[in-house]
Enzyme design. Structure first.
Site, PDB file in Angstrom:
ATOM      1  N   SER A 144      12.634   1.927   5.068  1.00  8.96           N
ATOM      2  CA  SER A 144      11.357   2.311   4.469  1.00  8.96           C
ATOM      3  C   SER A 144      11.576   3.605   3.694  1.00  8.96           C
ATOM      4  O   SER A 144      11.996   4.610   4.267  1.00  8.96           O
ATOM      5  CB  SER A 144      10.328   2.504   5.583  1.00  8.96           C
ATOM      6  OG  SER A 144       9.125   3.015   5.054  1.00  8.96           O
ATOM      7  N   LYS A 170      11.956  -1.211   1.408  1.00  4.68           N
ATOM      8  CA  LYS A 170      10.489  -1.128   1.319  1.00  4.68           C
ATOM      9  C   LYS A 170      10.160   0.221   0.703  1.00  4.68           C
ATOM     10  O   LYS A 170      10.679   1.243   1.149  1.00  4.68           O
ATOM     11  CB  LYS A 170       9.899  -1.274   2.725  1.00  4.68           C
ATOM     12  CG  LYS A 170       8.570  -0.585   2.986  1.00  4.68           C
ATOM     13  CD  LYS A 170       7.987  -1.054   4.314  1.00  4.68           C
ATOM     14  CE  LYS A 170       7.203   0.020   5.032  1.00  4.68           C
ATOM     15  NZ  LYS A 170       6.690  -0.451   6.339  1.00  4.68           N
ATOM     16  N   LYS A 172       7.090   2.948  -0.364  1.00  2.00           N
ATOM     17  CA  LYS A 172       5.703   3.320  -0.132  1.00  2.00           C
ATOM     18  C   LYS A 172       5.021   3.480  -1.490  1.00  2.00           C
ATOM     19  O   LYS A 172       5.622   4.033  -2.434  1.00  2.00           O
ATOM     20  CB  LYS A 172       5.643   4.644   0.636  1.00  2.00           C
ATOM     21  CG  LYS A 172       6.201   4.550   2.054  1.00  2.00           C
ATOM     22  CD  LYS A 172       5.250   3.783   2.963  1.00  2.00           C
ATOM     23  CE  LYS A 172       5.693   3.883   4.417  1.00  2.00           C
ATOM     24  NZ  LYS A 172       4.742   3.179   5.312  1.00  2.00           N
ATOM     25  N   ASP A 197       4.513  -0.914   0.608  1.00  2.00           N
ATOM     26  CA  ASP A 197       3.572  -0.605   1.691  1.00  2.00           C
ATOM     27  C   ASP A 197       2.591   0.459   1.210  1.00  2.00           C
ATOM     28  O   ASP A 197       2.983   1.566   0.835  1.00  2.00           O
ATOM     29  CB  ASP A 197       4.339  -0.090   2.915  1.00  2.00           C
ATOM     30  CG  ASP A 197       3.438   0.123   4.138  1.00  2.00           C
ATOM     31  OD1 ASP A 197       2.219  -0.146   4.048  1.00  2.00           O
ATOM     32  OD2 ASP A 197       3.960   0.551   5.179  1.00  2.00           O
ATOM     33  N   ASN A 199      -0.203   1.515   3.058  1.00  2.00           N
ATOM     34  CA  ASN A 199      -0.900   2.227   4.143  1.00  2.00           C
ATOM     35  C   ASN A 199      -2.384   2.446   3.826  1.00  2.00           C
ATOM     36  O   ASN A 199      -2.891   3.575   3.867  1.00  2.00           O
ATOM     37  CB  ASN A 199      -0.210   3.568   4.466  1.00  2.00           C
ATOM     38  CG  ASN A 199       1.115   3.386   5.183  1.00  2.00           C
ATOM     39  OD1 ASN A 199       2.164   3.624   4.596  1.00  2.00           O
ATOM     40  ND2 ASN A 199       1.070   2.940   6.424  1.00  2.00           N
ATOM     41  N   GLU A 222       2.235  -4.738   1.881  1.00  2.00           N
ATOM     42  CA  GLU A 222       1.817  -4.405   3.246  1.00  2.00           C
ATOM     43  C   GLU A 222       0.558  -3.527   3.214  1.00  2.00           C
ATOM     44  O   GLU A 222       0.514  -2.518   2.511  1.00  2.00           O
ATOM     45  CB  GLU A 222       2.978  -3.673   3.916  1.00  2.00           C
ATOM     46  CG  GLU A 222       2.787  -3.343   5.383  1.00  2.00           C
ATOM     47  CD  GLU A 222       4.024  -2.645   5.968  1.00  2.00           C
ATOM     48  OE1 GLU A 222       5.113  -2.691   5.342  1.00  2.00           O
ATOM     49  OE2 GLU A 222       3.899  -2.044   7.043  1.00  2.00           O
ATOM     50  N   ASP A 247      -0.394  -4.652   8.604  1.00  2.00           N
ATOM     51  CA  ASP A 247       0.196  -3.737   9.590  1.00  2.00           C
ATOM     52  C   ASP A 247      -0.960  -3.137  10.396  1.00  2.00           C
ATOM     53  O   ASP A 247      -1.350  -3.664  11.451  1.00  2.00           O
ATOM     54  CB  ASP A 247       1.035  -2.686   8.831  1.00  2.00           C
ATOM     55  CG  ASP A 247       1.563  -1.560   9.705  1.00  2.00           C
ATOM     56  OD1 ASP A 247       1.260  -1.533  10.905  1.00  2.00           O
ATOM     57  OD2 ASP A 247       2.271  -0.672   9.187  1.00  2.00           O
ATOM     58  N   LYS A 271       4.202  -4.226  15.467  1.00  2.00           N
ATOM     59  CA  LYS A 271       4.631  -2.952  16.057  1.00  2.00           C
ATOM     60  C   LYS A 271       4.071  -2.913  17.469  1.00  2.00           C
ATOM     61  O   LYS A 271       2.844  -3.002  17.642  1.00  2.00           O
ATOM     62  CB  LYS A 271       4.043  -1.763  15.290  1.00  2.00           C
ATOM     63  CG  LYS A 271       4.633  -1.515  13.923  1.00  2.00           C
ATOM     64  CD  LYS A 271       3.937  -0.339  13.253  1.00  2.00           C
ATOM     65  CE  LYS A 271       4.499  -0.120  11.849  1.00  2.00           C
ATOM     66  NZ  LYS A 271       3.662   0.799  11.052  1.00  2.00           N
ATOM     67  N   GLY A 299       8.193  -0.167  12.052  1.00  2.00           N
ATOM     68  CA  GLY A 299       8.771   1.027  12.671  1.00  2.00           C
ATOM     69  C   GLY A 299       7.791   2.182  12.633  1.00  2.00           C
ATOM     70  O   GLY A 299       6.882   2.216  11.790  1.00  2.00           O
TER      71      GLY A 299
HETATM   72  O1  SMG Z   1      10.462   3.690  11.433  1.00  2.00           O
HETATM   73  O2  SMG Z   1      11.477   3.108   9.621  1.00  2.00           O
HETATM   74  C1  SMG Z   1      10.503   3.538  10.209  1.00  2.00           C
HETATM   75  C2  SMG Z   1       9.269   3.887   9.406  1.00  2.00           C
HETATM   76  C3  SMG Z   1       8.685   2.683   8.799  1.00  2.00           C
HETATM   77  O3  SMG Z   1       7.237   3.009   6.963  1.00  2.00           O
HETATM   78  C4  SMG Z   1       7.341   2.950   8.152  1.00  2.00           C
HETATM   79  N1  SMG Z   1       6.295   3.079   8.972  1.00  2.00           N
HETATM   80  O4  SMG Z   1       3.149   1.958   7.780  1.00  2.00           O
HETATM   81  O5  SMG Z   1       4.901   0.874   8.233  1.00  2.00           O
HETATM   82  C5  SMG Z   1       4.306   1.936   8.155  1.00  2.00           C
HETATM   83  C6  SMG Z   1       4.950   3.263   8.502  1.00  2.00           C
HETATM   84  C7  SMG Z   1       4.176   3.987   9.549  1.00  2.00           C
HETATM   85  C8  SMG Z   1       4.639   5.362   9.791  1.00  2.00           C
HETATM   86  S1  SMG Z   1       4.283   6.400   8.487  1.00  2.00           S
HETATM   87  C9  SMG Z   1       4.349   7.997   9.091  1.00  2.00           C
HETATM   88 MG    MG Z   2       3.107  -0.139   7.227  1.00  2.00          MG
END
Ligand code: SMG
Ligand code: MG
Length: 377
Positions: A144, A170, A172, A197, A199, A222, A247, A271, A299
């Site tokens: 990510s 991936k 963001k 992703d 969020n 995502e 997610d 998760k 993750g």
């Molecule tokens: O653990 O590789 C990892 C992080 C993966 O992007 C990641 N997690 O929304 O999927 C998600 C984010 C949540 C944590 S963002 C602080």
């Molecule tokens: Mg996510």
């Protein structure tokens, strides 16, 4: 499949909780902010026999979800741990039932359940992967990538991860940092496995922008909309050719069932922390497998404890897409287990050995501990 055979009950004597502050190798920027330190809670279950380890994946602030360090600490110490310690003995499969009266706080429940599960499996000499039904001893590793200064910097960063061998990228995204960033990565690296992703950074009014992503042949988008936007996600999914993956919205097996019934997603990110534990995660895996819905393991910048458990989970047969299970070095210079996850041919190994299959490095744990409390019966 449900678990092949239940794990042993343990006589809980107490729980040690620690807040850790782990410095990140580089800042990690998402649509909701930038982190330079991973603040996380580690749980140690103290039993009559083996001890067990778990991780509460809350962050310092309630930005990814409503949970955060202090809320997790408070509900654990005040309510959840006392409820578990009131039982003469608890099986890993019984933890969720004991904690069910308390609404929400799923990340805390997941961390406590994992510590009990680890203690139980260690006492029996059983591996977590075998317990969950893993069919592989290693899993493809995705990475990510946070939002960078500009698209050129993103291309540089992605190039480094591809050189390391990551199986999937991936990136963001957020409004204003979406189309050009995705285009830059797609143009620079051709047909790599790529997904984005958001969020929860968009609304349905951003449909035109999100539809522009369709030309990049992404594996998925995502969580474009808010956690409780199941109906809007369904409307968006009808508009896009890019598969919508949820997610944040998938907080339980019930939420997964509802999302699939509504057509809000065609892929699910699992998760354990977000859904209240590895057993609820297993239930979501099973129902998605029955429905022909691909899942992958998300993750939360886990330490070696949660990362080991995630690798075991991702080794289940329904996990058909690479997870956010990178090498420990993606985030940390020093981890809190003696053998941190490494990348080997684009894969991460499922640790072998009783329970989580990893040993906690107590010196490292002490180095990063900023707060510590033991609650006993
Ligand atoms: O653990 O590789 C990892 C992080 C993966 O992007 C990641 N997690 O929304 O999927 C998600 C984010 C949540 C944590 S963002 C602080
Ligand atoms: Mg996510």
């Amino acid at each position: 499949m449900p678990i092949a055979s239940p794990a042993a009950s343990v006589a809980l004597e107490g729980f040690e909780l620690r807040v850790l502050n782990l410095p990140l190798v580089a800042p990690f920027t998402t649509s909701f902010g930038t982190e330079t330190v991973r603040e996380v809670i580690v749980v140690r279950a103290l039993t009559g026999g083996a001890e067990g380890w778990g991780e509460i994946v809350t962050g310092a602030a309630p930005l990814y979800s409503s949970e955060y360090t202090q809320s997790a600490w408070d509900v654990a110490v005040r309510w959840l741990i006392p409820a578990l310690l009131a039982e003469p003995s608890v099986s890993p499969e019984g933890v969720a039932g004991v904690l069910r009266p308390f609404v929400g706080h799923r990340m805390v429940k997941a961390g406590l359940e994992l510590a009990v599960l680890d203690a139980s499996l260690r006492s029996e000499g059983r591996e977590l992967g075998e317990y969950l039904g893993a069919v592989r001893d290693r899993v493809p590793s995705g990475v990510s990538v946070g939002i960078q200064r500009d698209p050129a910097a993103l291309v540089d960063t992605v190039a480094g991860y591809l050189e390391e061998g990551y199986a999937r990228i991936k990136i963001k995204i957020k409004p204003g940092r979406d189309i050009a960033d995705t285009a830059a990565v797609r143009e620079a690296f051709g047909t790599i496995a790529l997904q984005v992703d958001a969020n929860s950074a968009y609304t349905l009014a951003d449909g035109d922008t999100l539809a522009e992503l369709d030309r990049f042949d992404l594996l998925l988008i995502e969580q474009p909309l808010q956690e409780d936007d199941l109906v809007d996600h369904a409307a968006l999914a009808r508009r896009l050719s890019t598969p919508v993956c949820l997610d944040e919205s998938i907080v339980s097996a019930k939420a997964a069932i509802d999302a699939l019934a509504l057509g809000s997603a065609s892929i699910i990110n699992i998760k354990a922390g977000r859904v209240g534990g590895y057993l609820e995660a297993l239930a979501i895996h099973d129902l998605c497998r029955d429905a022909g819905i691909p899942v992958w393991c998300g993750g939360m910048l886990e330490t070696g404890i949660g990362r080991a458990a995630n690798a075991a989970l991702a080794a289940l047969p329904g996990f058909t897409l690479p997870g956010d299970i990178s090498a420990s070095s993606r985030f940390y210079t020093r981890d809190i287990v003696t053998e941190p996850a490494v990348l080997d041919d684009g894969h991460v190994r499922v640790p072998a050995g009783p329970g989580l299959g990893v040993q906690v490095d107590l010196d490292a744990l002490d180095e990063f501990t900023v707060l510590r409390e033991t609650v006993t019966r």
